[in-house]
Design a protein around this motif. Structure first.
Motif, PDB file in Angstrom:
ATOM      1  N   GLY A 149     -11.160   2.349  -5.136  1.00 53.17           N
ATOM      2  CA  GLY A 149      -9.695   2.325  -5.164  1.00 53.17           C
ATOM      3  C   GLY A 149      -9.187   1.388  -4.098  1.00 53.17           C
ATOM      4  O   GLY A 149      -8.859   1.787  -2.976  1.00 53.17           O
ATOM      5  N   SER A 201       0.841  -1.197   0.000  1.00 55.45           N
ATOM      6  CA  SER A 201       0.000   0.000   0.000  1.00 55.45           C
ATOM      7  C   SER A 201       0.870   1.238   0.000  1.00 55.45           C
ATOM      8  O   SER A 201       2.006   1.198   0.473  1.00 55.45           O
ATOM      9  N   GLY A 226      -6.498  -2.012 -12.587  1.00 56.45           N
ATOM     10  CA  GLY A 226      -5.626  -0.856 -12.410  1.00 56.45           C
ATOM     11  C   GLY A 226      -6.278   0.441 -12.863  1.00 56.45           C
ATOM     12  O   GLY A 226      -7.462   0.482 -13.204  1.00 56.45           O
ATOM     13  N   THR A 243      -6.503  -0.611   2.671  1.00 56.41           N
ATOM     14  CA  THR A 243      -7.435   0.331   3.309  1.00 56.41           C
ATOM     15  C   THR A 243      -8.821  -0.306   3.458  1.00 56.41           C
ATOM     16  O   THR A 243      -9.544   0.000   4.403  1.00 56.41           O
ATOM     17  N   CYS A 252     -15.892   2.889 -11.734  1.00 57.90           N
ATOM     18  CA  CYS A 252     -16.880   3.463 -10.813  1.00 57.90           C
ATOM     19  C   CYS A 252     -16.991   4.967 -11.110  1.00 57.90           C
ATOM     20  O   CYS A 252     -15.959   5.620 -11.308  1.00 57.90           O
ATOM     21  N   ASP A 271      -9.734   6.508  -3.172  1.00 59.50           N
ATOM     22  CA  ASP A 271      -8.275   6.450  -3.360  1.00 59.50           C
ATOM     23  C   ASP A 271      -8.036   6.074  -4.819  1.00 59.50           C
ATOM     24  O   ASP A 271      -7.578   4.979  -5.126  1.00 59.50           O
ATOM     25  N   ASP A 285     -13.652  -1.334  -7.595  1.00 57.98           N
ATOM     26  CA  ASP A 285     -12.396  -1.140  -8.316  1.00 57.98           C
ATOM     27  C   ASP A 285     -12.551  -1.730  -9.712  1.00 57.98           C
ATOM     28  O   ASP A 285     -13.396  -2.591  -9.930  1.00 57.98           O
ATOM     29  N   SER A 330     -11.846  10.085 -12.275  1.00 61.64           N
ATOM     30  CA  SER A 330     -12.427   9.142 -11.302  1.00 61.64           C
ATOM     31  C   SER A 330     -12.900   9.900 -10.064  1.00 61.64           C
ATOM     32  O   SER A 330     -13.995   9.658  -9.551  1.00 61.64           O
TER      33      SER A 330
HETATM   34  C1  LIG Z   1      -3.586   3.761  -5.366  1.00 61.01           C
HETATM   35  S1  LIG Z   1      -4.640   2.454  -5.720  1.00 61.01           S
HETATM   36  C2  LIG Z   1      -5.605   2.254  -4.257  1.00 61.01           C
HETATM   37  C3  LIG Z   1      -4.783   1.892  -3.018  1.00 61.01           C
HETATM   38  C4  LIG Z   1      -5.535   1.257  -1.873  1.00 61.01           C
HETATM   39  N1  LIG Z   1      -6.568   2.105  -1.310  1.00 61.01           N
HETATM   40  C5  LIG Z   1      -4.617   0.751  -0.784  1.00 61.01           C
HETATM   41  O1  LIG Z   1      -5.114   0.294   0.230  1.00 61.01           O
HETATM   42  O2  LIG Z   1      -3.396   0.763  -0.955  1.00 61.01           O
HETATM   43  C6  LIG Z   1      -5.768   3.184  -6.867  1.00 61.01           C
HETATM   44  C7  LIG Z   1      -6.848   2.221  -7.311  1.00 61.01           C
HETATM   45  O3  LIG Z   1      -7.915   2.968  -7.885  1.00 61.01           O
HETATM   46  C8  LIG Z   1      -8.547   2.173  -8.864  1.00 61.01           C
HETATM   47  N2  LIG Z   1      -9.379   3.096  -9.677  1.00 61.01           N
HETATM   48  C9  LIG Z   1      -9.059   4.332 -10.124  1.00 61.01           C
HETATM   49  N3  LIG Z   1     -10.115   4.914 -10.730  1.00 61.01           N
HETATM   50  C10 LIG Z   1     -11.140   4.023 -10.645  1.00 61.01           C
HETATM   51  C11 LIG Z   1     -12.501   4.048 -11.066  1.00 61.01           C
HETATM   52  N4  LIG Z   1     -13.045   5.114 -11.670  1.00 61.01           N
HETATM   53  N5  LIG Z   1     -13.260   2.961 -10.830  1.00 61.01           N
HETATM   54  C12 LIG Z   1     -12.753   1.879 -10.202  1.00 61.01           C
HETATM   55  N6  LIG Z   1     -11.468   1.801  -9.758  1.00 61.01           N
HETATM   56  C13 LIG Z   1     -10.672   2.867  -9.993  1.00 61.01           C
HETATM   57  C14 LIG Z   1      -7.395   1.459  -9.539  1.00 61.01           C
HETATM   58  O4  LIG Z   1      -7.801   0.290 -10.187  1.00 61.01           O
HETATM   59  C15 LIG Z   1      -6.452   1.172  -8.341  1.00 61.01           C
HETATM   60  O5  LIG Z   1      -6.674  -0.107  -7.799  1.00 61.01           O
END
Ligand SMILES: C[S@@+](CC[C@H](N)C(=O)[O-])C[C@H]1O[C@@H](n2cnc3c(N)ncnc32)[C@H](O)[C@@H]1O
Length: 234
Positions: free
Chosen positions: A83, A55, A110, A89, A151, A170, A106, A176
């Motif tokens: 996210g 994370s 990615g 988290t 999402c 996140d 999610d 997003s």
């Molecule tokens: C930095 S990571 C999240 C980290 C996480 N909260 C943790 O515990 O470390 C960002 C995430 O946002 C997701 N994401 C970004 N925009 C999105 C959207 N519009 N819908 C769904 N997932 C999204 C990505 O697939 C990715 O898994």
């Protein structure tokens, strides 16, 4: 401009082993200091979760997510996270939420395509994660609903009548963040709280909040971490 908002630095370090190592080491110090005055059971749980999953969320940020989710125990409404990545988290929220329904959203492929507003620091496909592995990781917690895909498109038509008391974003990207704010915030109960990661470090996230709150009574509360929050008015 603060060093950490430097785009070249963000492009080089973003999501890398070095960034994860830095966040991990910094979090060790944060959790050590918090350990002097916070509940030892909670602190042990936070430390364990850090060891379980990758994370980029710091120890203080984990702490805050857990505290806010816990404070919702007697509020009406569901909880949502957009996210999830490896589930760190999400686990924080699971530890705090009791029996409440928790929507876990999610793409699981990615990040979606960044836009110009993101300033070229994010890459499509970063933070991909395996849905089955998340489901196994969180299998002991009740009332979890998984929503796969972009999402809010993935929940539109399914959760339109749902009320939320806590939403954790996140998502790293302008589009997003903006679309999730527009979907979730009108559905939040009075006193409900929306928290976002990366407000002070990612320009797209900051811009989305700025535009969303421009004509609203509710204004951004910037936190001493990279996070910010919005509290839904009556
Ligand atoms: C930095 S990571 C999240 C980290 C996480 N909260 C943790 O515990 O470390 C960002 C995430 O946002 C997701 N994401 C970004 N925009 C999105 C959207 N519009 N819908 C769904 N997932 C999204 C990505 O697939 C990715 O898994």
């Amino acid at each position: 401009m603060p060093l950490i908002q430097n785009k070249a630095l963000q492009r080089t370090l973003g999501g890398s082993f070095l960034e994860r190592w830095f966040v991990h080491a910094f979090s060790g110090v944060q959790l050590f200091v918090l350990g002097f005055h916070k509940d030892p059971v909670k602190m042990r749980m936070l430390r364990n979760v850090r060891g379980e999953r990758r994370s980029l969320v710091t120890g203080a940020e984990q702490f805050l997510i857990h505290s806010i989710a816990s404070s919702m125990r007697h509020m009406e409404g569901d909880i949502a996270e957009v996210g999830v990545y490896a589930g760190s988290t999400a686990k924080m929220i699971c530890e705090a939420k009791g029996d409440r329904r928790f929507h876990i959203c999610d793409t699981f492929e990615g990040l979606p395509e960044p836009t110009d507003e993101d300033g070229g620091v994010e890459k499509k496909g970063s933070f991909a994660c395996d849905l089955d592995s998340i489901k196994r990781y969180l299998r002991n917690y009740p009332n979890l609903e998984y929503h796969v895909g972009f999402c809010p498109d993935s929940i539109r038509g399914k959760l339109d009548d749902t009320k939320f008391c806590f939403v954790h974003l996140d998502v790293d990207l302008y589009s997003s963040t903006k679309q999730c704010l527009e979907y979730f915030f009108p559905r939040m109960v009075p006193g409900g709280i929306l928290v976002s990661h990366d407000y002070s470090v990612l320009q797209g996230v900051r811009q989305a909040f700025g535009e969303f709150t421009a004509d609203r009574r509710e204004q951004v509360i910037e936190l001493p971490t990279t996070q910010c929050m919005l509290v839904k008015g009556a």
